[in-house]
Design a protein around this motif. Structure first.
Motif, short mmCIF file in Angstrom:
data_model
loop_
_atom_site.label_atom_id
_atom_site.label_comp_id
_atom_site.label_asym_id
_atom_site.label_seq_id
_atom_site.Cartn_x
_atom_site.Cartn_y
_atom_site.Cartn_z
N UNK A 1 213.16 33.22 75.49
CA UNK A 1 214.52 33.06 74.95
C UNK A 1 214.83 34.16 73.94
N UNK A 2 213.83 34.58 73.18
CA UNK A 2 214.05 35.65 72.21
C UNK A 2 214.29 36.98 72.93
N UNK A 3 213.49 37.22 73.99
CA UNK A 3 213.55 38.52 74.67
C UNK A 3 214.71 38.59 75.66
N UNK A 4 215.01 37.46 76.30
CA UNK A 4 216.12 37.39 77.25
C UNK A 4 216.05 38.51 78.30
N UNK A 5 214.96 38.54 79.05
CA UNK A 5 214.71 39.60 80.02
C UNK A 5 214.98 39.13 81.44
N UNK A 6 215.23 40.11 82.32
CA UNK A 6 215.32 39.79 83.74
C UNK A 6 214.33 40.63 84.51
N UNK A 7 214.11 40.25 85.75
CA UNK A 7 213.35 41.07 86.70
C UNK A 7 211.95 41.43 86.28
N UNK A 8 211.57 42.67 86.60
CA UNK A 8 210.18 43.10 86.45
C UNK A 8 209.71 43.17 85.00
N UNK A 9 210.67 43.32 84.07
CA UNK A 9 210.24 43.42 82.67
C UNK A 9 209.61 42.12 82.21
N UNK A 10 209.95 41.02 82.91
CA UNK A 10 209.31 39.75 82.56
C UNK A 10 207.81 39.79 82.84
N UNK A 11 207.42 40.56 83.86
CA UNK A 11 205.99 40.66 84.19
C UNK A 11 205.23 41.34 83.06
N UNK A 12 205.83 42.42 82.53
CA UNK A 12 205.19 43.13 81.43
C UNK A 12 205.15 42.24 80.19
N UNK A 13 206.26 41.56 79.92
CA UNK A 13 206.31 40.69 78.74
C UNK A 13 205.29 39.57 78.88
N UNK A 14 205.16 39.02 80.08
CA UNK A 14 204.22 37.91 80.29
C UNK A 14 202.80 38.34 79.93
N UNK A 15 202.40 39.52 80.40
CA UNK A 15 201.02 39.96 80.18
C UNK A 15 200.71 40.12 78.69
N UNK A 16 201.69 40.51 77.88
CA UNK A 16 201.40 40.68 76.45
C UNK A 16 201.88 39.50 75.61
N UNK A 17 202.11 38.35 76.25
CA UNK A 17 202.48 37.14 75.50
C UNK A 17 201.20 36.44 75.03
N UNK A 18 200.85 36.70 73.76
CA UNK A 18 199.62 36.18 73.17
C UNK A 18 199.94 35.73 71.73
N UNK A 19 198.94 35.23 71.04
CA UNK A 19 199.15 34.74 69.67
C UNK A 19 199.87 35.76 68.79
N UNK A 20 199.37 37.00 68.80
CA UNK A 20 199.84 38.01 67.85
C UNK A 20 201.29 38.41 68.11
N UNK A 21 201.61 38.73 69.38
CA UNK A 21 202.98 39.17 69.69
C UNK A 21 203.98 38.04 69.42
N UNK A 22 203.56 36.80 69.74
CA UNK A 22 204.44 35.66 69.51
C UNK A 22 204.65 35.43 68.02
N UNK A 23 203.56 35.51 67.24
CA UNK A 23 203.67 35.26 65.81
C UNK A 23 204.61 36.26 65.15
N UNK A 24 204.51 37.54 65.52
CA UNK A 24 205.39 38.54 64.92
C UNK A 24 206.83 38.30 65.39
N UNK A 25 207.01 37.96 66.67
CA UNK A 25 208.36 37.74 67.20
C UNK A 25 209.06 36.57 66.52
N UNK A 26 208.37 35.44 66.38
CA UNK A 26 209.03 34.27 65.80
C UNK A 26 209.06 34.34 64.28
N UNK A 27 208.31 35.28 63.69
CA UNK A 27 208.29 35.41 62.25
C UNK A 27 209.47 36.20 61.69
#
Lengths: 251, 104
Positions: A109-135
């Motif tokens: 919801x924060x990134x609001x991506x479509x298509x292939x970029x979701x694949x890249x975002x999915x792979x780097x969705x981990x504790x650290x990236x999430x914590x910085x994003x929601x912080x």
């Protein structure tokens, strides 16, 4: 990165959509890079442990590239190294990875991506990236933080895994340097501003209680997943009480 | 199960789990109540994670050691409005210092 061009969707009046100042940008980058480098440094322990568990260098490196979730990776090689069954290693790794899928519900919801970029975002969705994003207070800062943190952790984690697998753990025990405490401190710092919000503060208190009560009695990985209950209970109970309007609700 | 099977199966499941969160239909996450729950979701998970990182040991046992002192130092620095890097480095230094003195 994703925050470059303002779109009509982002031009709303809500302060969460405001443009980033140079100072905002510097603050996000500083957080992203320090989290990324501190976490990445741990990769050297993983690389050394992976090879010691009986995996080849290529298999160890493949785990960091493809599985890319620290907790799952350490658990997997820990079980293999102790002579455990492959099925148990896969099951535990997957259970520990469930929280990444739960993070993705919000980072999508924060990134609001479509298509292939979701694949890249999915792979780097981990504790650290999430914590910085929601912080981050501002949506664009969250997006910038997600990508920079995720990519920095990915690059450093993989380089250090290779180094650890090839030359061994040159760093020694990362605990000697307090790196385990640095991770907990970084997450605490990223959650800190959220304490001003009563619902978020209640959620955190409840989540800590759930995790600590569940930890001695439930399998590894499950106590953290169980904290979902804290978000559900507080999120539903807070009905009708708006301290801060969610930008998502308006869009 | 061969080592490569373990590596590739675990990796595939990890990616599928992450991607699933991005492919959830929008209708499932619509509405103010669900939106509130989803906004709080990572906050809950990360707070739980910090609790386990601070107190957790082998087999889910709980311990008080240098990690708690480090997180407490981080909280003090946050109250003093220290900058992010100072908080993280300060906490690591407290843990490393206590351990070099033989505690925790």
């Amino acid at each position: 990165m994703t925050s470059a061009a303002p779109t009509s969707h982002d031009d709303g009046e809500h302060p969460a959509y405001a443009a980033l100042t140079a100072g905002d940008r510097r603050a996000v980058l500083r957080q992203s890079l320090s989290v990324g480098i501190a976490t990445g440094a741990y990769g050297i322990s993983f690389g050394a442990l992976g090879v010691a568990s009986g995996l080849t260098t290529l298999q160890t490196v493949a785990l960091s590239l493809l599985l890319f979730s620290g907790g799952s990776q350490f658990a997997l090689v820990g079980i293999l190294g102790a002579g455990g069954a492959g099925s148990a290693a896969v099951a535990t790794s997957t259970l520990l990875g469930v929280r990444n899928g739960l993070y993705a519900l919000q980072t999508s919801r924060i990134l609001d991506l479509g298509g292939l970029r979701r694949l890249a975002a999915a792979q780097i969705t981990i504790d650290e990236s999430t914590a910085v994003a929601v912080g981050q207070e501002k949506r664009r800062a969250g997006r910038l933080g997600f990508w920079v943190t995720g990519v920095t952790v990915f690059v450093f984690w993989n380089l250090m895994t290779l180094a650890g697998a090839v030359v061994g753990n040159a760093l020694g025990d990362p605990q000697r340097w307090g790196l385990d405490a640095a991770a907990a401190a970084a997450f605490t710092a990223l959650l800190w501003p959220r304490l001003h919000n009563r619902d978020a503060a209640a959620t955190m208190a409840l989540a800590v209680a759930i995790a600590l009560l569940a930890s001695p009695v439930l399998p590894v990985g499950v106590p953290v997943i169980l904290t979902v209950l804290a978000a559900v209970v507080v999120g539903l109970a807070a009905h009708g009480r708006h301290e801060r309007v969610d930008p998502e609700v308006e869009s | 199960m061969s080592a490569w099977t373990v590596v590739l199966l675990a990796s595939g499941l990890s990616f599928a789990t992450k991607l699933a969160g991005y492919l959830v239909p929008e209708s499932w996450v619509d509405g103010p109540r669900r939106s509130r729950v989803l906004t709080l979701l990572p906050v809950a998970l990360l707070a739980g994670l910090v609790a386990i990182q601070t107190f957790g040991g082998d087999g889910g046992s709980l311990h008080v050691d240098a990690r708690l002192a480090a997180v407490a130092a981080a909280v003090v620095l946050l109250v003093l409005r220290a900058n992010f890097l100072v908080v993280v480095v300060g906490a690591a230094a407290v843990a490393a210092g206590l351990r070099s003195l033989g505690w925790g």
